[in-house]
Design an enzyme around this catalytic site. Structure first.
Site, PDB file in Angstrom:
ATOM      1  N   CYS A  94      -4.382   7.471  -0.815  1.00 37.53           N
ATOM      2  CA  CYS A  94      -3.097   7.136  -1.431  1.00 37.53           C
ATOM      3  C   CYS A  94      -2.660   5.706  -1.170  1.00 37.53           C
ATOM      4  O   CYS A  94      -2.235   5.001  -2.082  1.00 37.53           O
ATOM      5  CB  CYS A  94      -2.018   8.118  -0.981  1.00 37.53           C
ATOM      6  SG  CYS A  94      -1.647   8.099   0.782  1.00 37.53           S
ATOM      7  N   HIS A 146       2.035   9.905   3.209  1.00 34.19           N
ATOM      8  CA  HIS A 146       1.643   9.876   1.797  1.00 34.19           C
ATOM      9  C   HIS A 146       2.571   8.936   1.038  1.00 34.19           C
ATOM     10  O   HIS A 146       3.765   8.852   1.333  1.00 34.19           O
ATOM     11  CB  HIS A 146       1.716  11.278   1.198  1.00 34.19           C
ATOM     12  CG  HIS A 146       1.146  11.378  -0.178  1.00 34.19           C
ATOM     13  ND1 HIS A 146      -0.192  11.181  -0.443  1.00 34.19           N
ATOM     14  CD2 HIS A 146       1.725  11.631  -1.372  1.00 34.19           C
ATOM     15  CE1 HIS A 146      -0.407  11.325  -1.745  1.00 34.19           C
ATOM     16  NE2 HIS A 146       0.748  11.594  -2.329  1.00 34.19           N
ATOM     17  N   HIS A 158       0.074   9.121  -7.854  1.00 37.81           N
ATOM     18  CA  HIS A 158      -0.399   9.128  -6.468  1.00 37.81           C
ATOM     19  C   HIS A 158      -1.803   9.706  -6.427  1.00 37.81           C
ATOM     20  O   HIS A 158      -2.368  10.058  -7.468  1.00 37.81           O
ATOM     21  CB  HIS A 158       0.567   9.937  -5.587  1.00 37.81           C
ATOM     22  CG  HIS A 158       0.648  11.389  -5.948  1.00 37.81           C
ATOM     23  ND1 HIS A 158       0.282  12.397  -5.089  1.00 37.81           N
ATOM     24  CD2 HIS A 158       1.057  12.014  -7.084  1.00 37.81           C
ATOM     25  CE1 HIS A 158       0.478  13.569  -5.667  1.00 37.81           C
ATOM     26  NE2 HIS A 158       0.943  13.361  -6.885  1.00 37.81           N
TER      27      HIS A 158
END
Length: 187
Positions: A94, A146, A158
């Site tokens: 990510c 994240h 993402h």
């Protein structure tokens, strides 16, 4: 290479492993549903207006409001699988994906990890987000683990651990409960 060099390299990679993506929830589309524009996935590379029209429809907005370079970049990476510490289309995490978005689209360099990125933003409430802002989550506990890029109308791009590069809905109950911070990078 000596054992010492191998250990040094391994120690450098450990922070990236623990600062990686934790997203596993449903998305608008991913590996099994690549966008189709003009009959093929690569049509966007030839005609950005078709590509932005596709994403405008997906996001429920006007294509003139979209950054064509951003959506071209996203389209090129859509469905690329997750790989902890990865930096290529054959596997990316990510924070690497978000860093590449910022480098390629906005010509800005971001820190390598999602935690470090989160420390360098001007914070916003989720209802103040604009295209290109960052959204941060904590799936594994208290620390941010994240990151994604906000698009429009509650959607963000993402790297999901199961589906790779995808667009998801920030207001999905599962994502929203793990949302920890959002805002504009100050770099």
């Amino acid at each position: 290479m000596t054992l010492t060099k191998h250990l040094s390299i391994l120690l450098l990679l450990v922070p990236f492993v623990f600062a990686s993506c934790g997203a596993k929830k449903k998305t608008l589309y991913g590996n099994n549903h690549k966008p189709t524009v003009g009959g093929s996935h690569s049509a966007g590379k030839k005609n950005k207006s078709n590509l932005t029209a596709y994403y405008a429809e997906l996001l429920g907005t006007d294509s003139k409001s979209l950054n064509a370079d951003l959506y071209s970049f996203i389209d090129d990476w859509m469905g690329s699988p997750h790989r902890m510490g990865g930096l290529t289309r054959s596997g990316i995490d990510c924070s690497a994906f978000v860093g590449m978005v910022y480098n390629e689209v906005y010509r800005k360099d971001l820190p390598r990890t999602s935690r470090d990125m989160a420390e360098r933003i001007k914070r916003k409430y989720d209802d103040q987000l604009k295209e290109g802002d960052l959204v941060f989550f904590s799936f594994g506990g208290r620390d941010i683990d994240h990151v994604g890029v906000y698009l429009q109308n509650g959607k963000f791009v993402h790297v999901s651990t199961k589906q790779g590069v995808v667009i998801s809905n920030l207001k999905d109950v599962w994502y929203y409960k793990y949302l920890k911070r959002c805002g504009t990078p100050t770099i």
